[in-house]
Write an enzyme that holds these catalytic residues in place. Structure first.
Site, PDB file in Angstrom:
ATOM      1  CD  GLU A  40      -2.606   1.432   2.505  1.00  0.00           C
ATOM      2  OE1 GLU A  40      -3.664   0.794   2.647  1.00  0.00           O
ATOM      3  OE2 GLU A  40      -2.160   2.218   3.372  1.00  0.00           O
ATOM      4  N   GLY A  71     -14.622   5.177   4.227  1.00  0.00           N
ATOM      5  CA  GLY A  71     -13.861   6.356   4.657  1.00  0.00           C
ATOM      6  C   GLY A  71     -14.441   6.924   5.939  1.00  0.00           C
TER       7      GLY A  71
HETATM    8  P1  FAD Z   1     -18.191  -0.184   5.931  1.00  0.00           P
HETATM    9  O1  FAD Z   1     -18.065  -1.511   5.322  1.00  0.00           O
HETATM   10  O2  FAD Z   1     -19.258   0.718   5.418  1.00  0.00           O
HETATM   11  O3  FAD Z   1     -18.363  -0.388   7.498  1.00  0.00           O
HETATM   12  C1  FAD Z   1     -18.343   0.722   8.395  1.00  0.00           C
HETATM   13  C2  FAD Z   1     -19.218   0.426   9.604  1.00  0.00           C
HETATM   14  O4  FAD Z   1     -20.583   0.332   9.190  1.00  0.00           O
HETATM   15  C3  FAD Z   1     -18.901  -0.885  10.298  1.00  0.00           C
HETATM   16  O5  FAD Z   1     -19.079  -0.702  11.672  1.00  0.00           O
HETATM   17  C4  FAD Z   1     -19.939  -1.858   9.738  1.00  0.00           C
HETATM   18  O6  FAD Z   1     -20.237  -2.893  10.659  1.00  0.00           O
HETATM   19  C5  FAD Z   1     -21.128  -0.944   9.521  1.00  0.00           C
HETATM   20  N1  FAD Z   1     -21.967  -1.349   8.387  1.00  0.00           N
HETATM   21  C6  FAD Z   1     -21.542  -1.790   7.184  1.00  0.00           C
HETATM   22  N2  FAD Z   1     -22.591  -2.022   6.374  1.00  0.00           N
HETATM   23  C7  FAD Z   1     -23.702  -1.717   7.087  1.00  0.00           C
HETATM   24  C8  FAD Z   1     -25.096  -1.730   6.794  1.00  0.00           C
HETATM   25  N3  FAD Z   1     -25.554  -2.132   5.596  1.00  0.00           N
HETATM   26  N4  FAD Z   1     -25.965  -1.327   7.757  1.00  0.00           N
HETATM   27  C9  FAD Z   1     -25.514  -0.929   8.984  1.00  0.00           C
HETATM   28  N5  FAD Z   1     -24.201  -0.894   9.313  1.00  0.00           N
HETATM   29  C10 FAD Z   1     -23.308  -1.279   8.363  1.00  0.00           C
HETATM   30  N6  FAD Z   1     -10.031   4.990   4.469  1.00  0.00           N
HETATM   31  C11 FAD Z   1      -9.887   6.025   3.622  1.00  0.00           C
HETATM   32  O7  FAD Z   1     -10.422   7.101   3.870  1.00  0.00           O
HETATM   33  N7  FAD Z   1      -9.168   5.903   2.451  1.00  0.00           N
HETATM   34  C12 FAD Z   1      -8.572   4.744   2.103  1.00  0.00           C
HETATM   35  O8  FAD Z   1      -7.903   4.683   1.068  1.00  0.00           O
HETATM   36  C13 FAD Z   1      -8.703   3.616   2.973  1.00  0.00           C
HETATM   37  N8  FAD Z   1      -8.181   2.423   2.660  1.00  0.00           N
HETATM   38  C14 FAD Z   1      -8.347   1.352   3.515  1.00  0.00           C
HETATM   39  C15 FAD Z   1      -7.824   0.112   3.146  1.00  0.00           C
HETATM   40  C16 FAD Z   1      -7.975  -0.986   3.977  1.00  0.00           C
HETATM   41  C17 FAD Z   1      -7.403  -2.323   3.550  1.00  0.00           C
HETATM   42  C18 FAD Z   1      -8.648  -0.838   5.226  1.00  0.00           C
HETATM   43  C19 FAD Z   1      -8.775  -2.022   6.145  1.00  0.00           C
HETATM   44  C20 FAD Z   1      -9.189   0.387   5.589  1.00  0.00           C
HETATM   45  C21 FAD Z   1      -9.058   1.487   4.735  1.00  0.00           C
HETATM   46  N9  FAD Z   1      -9.607   2.726   5.049  1.00  0.00           N
HETATM   47  C22 FAD Z   1      -9.462   3.793   4.177  1.00  0.00           C
HETATM   48  C23 FAD Z   1     -10.285   2.942   6.335  1.00  0.00           C
HETATM   49  C24 FAD Z   1     -11.820   2.753   6.234  1.00  0.00           C
HETATM   50  O9  FAD Z   1     -12.376   3.749   5.428  1.00  0.00           O
HETATM   51  C25 FAD Z   1     -12.354   2.865   7.655  1.00  0.00           C
HETATM   52  O10 FAD Z   1     -11.979   1.724   8.407  1.00  0.00           O
HETATM   53  C26 FAD Z   1     -13.859   3.091   7.778  1.00  0.00           C
HETATM   54  O11 FAD Z   1     -14.161   3.423   9.146  1.00  0.00           O
HETATM   55  C27 FAD Z   1     -14.691   1.898   7.438  1.00  0.00           C
HETATM   56  O12 FAD Z   1     -14.622   1.612   6.124  1.00  0.00           O
HETATM   57  P2  FAD Z   1     -15.317   0.294   5.544  1.00  0.00           P
HETATM   58  O13 FAD Z   1     -15.086   0.344   4.092  1.00  0.00           O
HETATM   59  O14 FAD Z   1     -14.906  -0.912   6.286  1.00  0.00           O
HETATM   60  O15 FAD Z   1     -16.855   0.657   5.861  1.00  0.00           O
END
Ligand code: FAD
Length: 312
Positions: free
Chosen positions: A39, A130
């Site tokens: 990354e 994000g």
């Molecule tokens: P989601 O999958 O949307 O989950 C977020 C929360 O919502 C969780 O608590 C989940 O349980 C809950 N949730 C999910 N779906 C639902 C639903 N349908 N109904 C109710 N609740 C739900 N951040 C950045 O800003 N830029 C990046 O480039 C970036 N890259 C990353 C790369 C990796 C490999 C990882 C592990 C994280 C990265 N992040 C990045 C951080 C990420 O954006 C944060 O961890 C963020 O808080 C959650 O993102 P997510 O995509 O897991 O969200």
């Protein structure tokens, strides 16, 4: 099978990867071999960008299966991410994957970003939600998509992208409970092609994640994310970033090496090497290194694992 490939060392440079195409969908590459990936951040200043450009040839020596480039939520790095992804794509040394975060974005804006990638020939996107950026004062624009799963569906509707998602072995820090977090992750991963985890330090946390997903009927590849500790400051920062506590045994090993910065770095590399060895023995589909744009720790770990050409 993957475990056998790793353990036999066939995945080492000069062997299996030589036959793999550089430009391809990552899910297709994962079906052929275990991956080694990195990354990178889009640097903020011209100086930092120049430094990264100087480092890239060293990273390319590892022959990474792909390089993922982060995206600043709320569009903070919109153009810089695009430019770095396209630059890596054009260099043809590894397959780039563009991160995209839906936080504070309108649907049309996300479509525009994705269409630009498609036009540039970029085939892989990591779809995340994000978080509100810490260093920018709120309020932010309201976004059209609430969760990453909505972005996965949008990306798939725009073009034939390979889509990765984020997974949190110890549960997302804001989730009310682990069971609901796992259900949301399973639904997200079912719509996507593979996942990369947040960094972690206990193999058991990764194995439990994969087992839980399997019990929910999802067996797509989950690539473990590895964050080498390189200094004392990064320990506190890492705990803050991941929302998870750093295990006491890890903190103790780093503290025992302090205050000598070289000893701390060596301990961090040793801890990450041991974690990778244990993960490889478990047959993981790949290793993804959070480089923080500092390439030497990742290279040292890969050398320890026999996955990099040793320097004289
Ligand atoms: P989601 O999958 O949307 O989950 C977020 C929360 O919502 C969780 O608590 C989940 O349980 C809950 N949730 C999910 N779906 C639902 C639903 N349908 N109904 C109710 N609740 C739900 N951040 C950045 O800003 N830029 C990046 O480039 C970036 N890259 C990353 C790369 C990796 C490999 C990882 C592990 C994280 C990265 N992040 C990045 C951080 C990420 O954006 C944060 O961890 C963020 O808080 C959650 O993102 P997510 O995509 O897991 O969200």
């Amino acid at each position: 099978m993957q475990a056998v490939l790793w353990v036999a060392g066939l995945r080492a440079p000069g062997a299996l990867l030589r036959d793999l195409p550089v430009m391809a969908r990552i899910d297709a590459l994962l079906r052929r071999a275990s991956s080694l990936s990195i990354e990178l951040w889009p640097p903020k200043t011209p100086e930092a960008l120049a430094h990264l450009r100087l480092s890239l040839p060293r990273l390319y020596e590892l022959r990474p299966t792909f390089a993922s480039i982060t995206y600043g939520a709320a569009g903070l790095t919109r153009d810089r991410t695009h430019e770095l992804v396209v630059e890596i794509h054009q260099q043809g040394q590894t397959t780039p994957m563009a991160h995209l975060a839906c936080f504070a974005h309108r649907r049309g804006e996300l479509v525009e970003i994705l269409e630009r990638y498609a036009a540039a020939g970029v085939e892989n996107v990591l779809a995340v939600r994000g978080d509100p950026p810490r260093d920018v004062p709120a309020p932010f624009e309201a976004g059209d998509l609430a969760h990453a799963v909505d972005l996965v569906e949008l990306v798939k509707s725009v073009g034939p992208f390979c889509v990765a998602v984020a997974a949190h072995p110890e549960g997302h820090p804001a989730a009310p409970d682990l069971a609901s977090d796992r259900r949301h992750l399973a639904a997200k991963l079912a719509a996507a092609d593979f996942a990369i985890t947040q960094f972690f330090f206990r193999v058991a946390d990764y194995l439990r994640l994969v087992e839980d997903l399997g019990a929910l009927g999802v067996d797509k590849p989950v690539i473990p994310g590895i964050m080498p500790i390189t200094n004392m400051r990064s320990i506190a920062r890492m705990a803050e970033l991941s929302g998870a506590a750093i295990p006491a045994e890890v903190t103790a090993r780093i503290e025992a090496a302090a205050p000598d910065p070289e000893a701390v770095r060596a301990a961090g590399i040793e801890i990450a090497t041991e974690l990778c060895r244990d993960l490889i023995a478990q047959g993981v589909p790949g290793l993804h290194f959070y480089t923080m744009n500092q390439v030497s720790a990742t290279i040292a770990i890969c050398e320890n694992l026999g996955l990099a050409p040793r320097r004289a």
